[in-house]
Structures are given as structure tokens and as C-alpha cells.
Scaffold this motif. Structure first.
Motif, PDB file in Angstrom:
ATOM      1  N   MET A   1       0.643  -1.485  -0.478  1.00 36.22           N
ATOM      2  CA  MET A   1      -0.033  -0.003  -0.173  1.00 36.22           C
ATOM      3  C   MET A   1       0.631   1.065   0.166  1.00 36.22           C
ATOM      4  SD  MET A   1      -3.176   0.448   2.953  1.00 36.22           S
ATOM      5  CE  MET A   1      -2.892   2.720   3.675  1.00 36.22           C
ATOM      6  N   TYR A   2       2.177   1.235   1.166  1.00 41.47           N
ATOM      7  CA  TYR A   2       2.589   2.420   0.836  1.00 41.47           C
ATOM      8  C   TYR A   2       3.802   2.270  -0.393  1.00 41.47           C
ATOM      9  CZ  TYR A   2       0.297   3.080   5.611  1.00 41.47           C
ATOM     10  OH  TYR A   2      -0.412   3.328   6.547  1.00 41.47           O
ATOM     11  N   GLY A   3       4.395   1.536  -1.041  1.00 40.49           N
ATOM     12  CA  GLY A   3       5.732   0.924  -1.774  1.00 40.49           C
ATOM     13  C   GLY A   3       5.100   1.288  -2.869  1.00 40.49           C
ATOM     14  N   LYS A   4       3.750   1.812  -3.314  1.00 38.34           N
ATOM     15  CA  LYS A   4       3.308   2.064  -4.992  1.00 38.34           C
ATOM     16  C   LYS A   4       4.131   2.928  -5.446  1.00 38.34           C
ATOM     17  CE  LYS A   4      -1.386   0.514  -4.382  1.00 38.34           C
ATOM     18  NZ  LYS A   4      -2.613   0.279  -5.483  1.00 38.34           N
ATOM     19  N   GLY A   5       4.975   4.416  -4.991  1.00 37.81           N
ATOM     20  CA  GLY A   5       5.254   4.895  -6.177  1.00 37.81           C
ATOM     21  C   GLY A   5       7.225   4.836  -5.454  1.00 37.81           C
ATOM     22  N   LEU A   6       7.785   3.532  -4.675  1.00 35.44           N
ATOM     23  CA  LEU A   6       8.934   3.458  -4.176  1.00 35.44           C
ATOM     24  C   LEU A   6      10.245   3.338  -5.488  1.00 35.44           C
ATOM     25  CD1 LEU A   6      10.304   4.450  -1.924  1.00 35.44           C
ATOM     26  CD2 LEU A   6      10.028   1.791  -1.394  1.00 35.44           C
ATOM     27  N   LYS A   7       9.186   2.569  -6.342  1.00 33.48           N
ATOM     28  CA  LYS A   7      10.504   1.799  -7.583  1.00 33.48           C
ATOM     29  C   LYS A   7      10.875   3.477  -8.330  1.00 33.48           C
ATOM     30  CE  LYS A   7      12.058  -1.477 -11.048  1.00 33.48           C
ATOM     31  NZ  LYS A   7      11.066  -2.428 -11.268  1.00 33.48           N
ATOM     32  N   PRO A   8      10.126   4.458  -8.647  1.00 36.65           N
ATOM     33  CA  PRO A   8       9.734   5.408  -9.960  1.00 36.65           C
ATOM     34  C   PRO A   8      10.417   6.223  -9.025  1.00 36.65           C
ATOM     35  CG  PRO A   8       7.573   4.456 -10.080  1.00 36.65           C
ATOM     36  CD  PRO A   8       8.056   3.238  -8.836  1.00 36.65           C
ATOM     37  N   LEU A   9      10.696   6.357  -8.066  1.00 33.99           N
ATOM     38  CA  LEU A   9      10.918   7.219  -6.895  1.00 33.99           C
ATOM     39  C   LEU A   9      12.788   7.264  -6.844  1.00 33.99           C
ATOM     40  CD1 LEU A   9      10.438   9.745  -5.522  1.00 33.99           C
ATOM     41  CD2 LEU A   9      10.054   8.508  -3.037  1.00 33.99           C
ATOM     42  N   ILE A  11      14.994   5.379  -8.671  1.00 33.34           N
ATOM     43  CA  ILE A  11      15.036   5.327 -10.054  1.00 33.34           C
ATOM     44  C   ILE A  11      15.592   7.056 -10.245  1.00 33.34           C
ATOM     45  CG2 ILE A  11      14.829   5.614 -12.473  1.00 33.34           C
ATOM     46  CD1 ILE A  11      13.170   2.572 -12.439  1.00 33.34           C
ATOM     47  N   ALA A  12      14.744   7.958  -9.940  1.00 31.35           N
ATOM     48  CA  ALA A  12      14.636   9.165 -10.138  1.00 31.35           C
ATOM     49  C   ALA A  12      15.490  10.155  -9.532  1.00 31.35           C
ATOM     50  CB  ALA A  12      13.238   9.953 -10.197  1.00 31.35           C
ATOM     51  N   THR A  13      15.642   9.435  -7.705  1.00 33.16           N
ATOM     52  CA  THR A  13      17.184   9.672  -6.963  1.00 33.16           C
ATOM     53  C   THR A  13      18.162   8.959  -7.646  1.00 33.16           C
ATOM     54  OG1 THR A  13      14.755   9.167  -4.972  1.00 33.16           O
ATOM     55  CG2 THR A  13      17.095   9.431  -4.706  1.00 33.16           C
ATOM     56  N   VAL A  14      18.235   7.855  -8.809  1.00 32.57           N
ATOM     57  CA  VAL A  14      19.847   7.417  -8.506  1.00 32.57           C
ATOM     58  C   VAL A  14      19.844   8.191  -9.785  1.00 32.57           C
ATOM     59  CG1 VAL A  14      20.848   5.734  -9.445  1.00 32.57           C
ATOM     60  CG2 VAL A  14      19.459   4.974  -7.084  1.00 32.57           C
ATOM     61  N   ALA A  18      23.364  10.879  -9.965  1.00 35.92           N
ATOM     62  CA  ALA A  18      23.986  10.674 -10.885  1.00 35.92           C
ATOM     63  C   ALA A  18      24.548  11.890 -11.908  1.00 35.92           C
ATOM     64  CB  ALA A  18      24.017   9.150 -11.760  1.00 35.92           C
ATOM     65  N   VAL A  19      23.923  12.165 -11.567  1.00 33.79           N
ATOM     66  CA  VAL A  19      23.657  13.868 -12.375  1.00 33.79           C
ATOM     67  C   VAL A  19      24.597  14.693 -11.697  1.00 33.79           C
ATOM     68  CG1 VAL A  19      22.816  15.670 -13.709  1.00 33.79           C
ATOM     69  CG2 VAL A  19      22.124  13.169 -14.644  1.00 33.79           C
ATOM     70  N   SER A  20      23.877  14.776 -10.539  1.00 31.17           N
ATOM     71  CA  SER A  20      24.578  15.522 -10.287  1.00 31.17           C
ATOM     72  C   SER A  20      26.113  15.693  -9.349  1.00 31.17           C
ATOM     73  CB  SER A  20      23.997  16.190  -8.493  1.00 31.17           C
ATOM     74  OG  SER A  20      23.948  14.863  -7.822  1.00 31.17           O
TER      75      SER A  20
END
Length: 82
Positions: A1-9, A11-14, A18-20
Motif C-alpha cells: 500500500m505505501y510502496g507503490k511509488g517507491l520504485k520510480p522514486l 530510479i529518479a533519485t539514483v 548520478a547527474v549531480s
């Protein structure tokens, strides 16, 4: 229930990290006096700010727990500080 958006988040964090880091090491110029050593500020200052916000949030939730007795605020305080 709480982890639905965890994978895209995650990936965006990594990708953002990497860019920074690549911009810090390959794009930002060297300082005239300190050279490469000054680039440590690009990492440590934002980390210190995020840690400060975590402790402030933990303190706010701790005060809310002490005032209301709501166990959810106690858990939020614990999680924010850790």
C-alpha cells in the motif's frame, strides 16, 4: 500500500544523484585557492541541511506526541530522527 511509488522514486533519485555528481566532478571549475578539495562542500552542505530538517521534523512530531498521546506521532518522530 505505501510502496507503490517507491520504485520510480528510487530510479529518479539514483538518476539525479548520478547527474549531480557528474556535474560536480566534471563541470564545476576548480577553486583558485583550494583546488579540488573545495568540491567537498557540494556534498556535505546539502547533507547537513537534510539532517537538520530530519531532526526538526522529529522534534515537531515528538512535541505533537507529548501533547496528544497519539502513538502515530511517536512513530513518525522515531522514523524522522533515524
Amino acid at each position: 500500500m505505501y510502496g507503490k511509488g517507491l520504485k520510480p522514486l528510487s530510479i529518479a533519485t539514483v538518476a539525479a544523484l548520478a547527474v549531480s555528481l557528474s556535474l560536480v566532478f566534471f563541470y564545476a571549475p576548480l577553486d583558485a585557492d583550494q583546488g579540488f578539495i573545495q568540491k567537498i562542500f557540494y556534498l556535505h552542505v546539502p547533507l547537513a541541511i537534510v539532517a537538520l530538517f530530519g531532526f526538526v521534523a522529529g522534534g515537531i512530531f515528538g512535541i505533537r506526541f507529548l501533547r496528544s498521546g497519539n502513538r502515530a506521532d511517536d512513530l513518525r518522530s522515531y522514523v524522522a530522527i533515524h
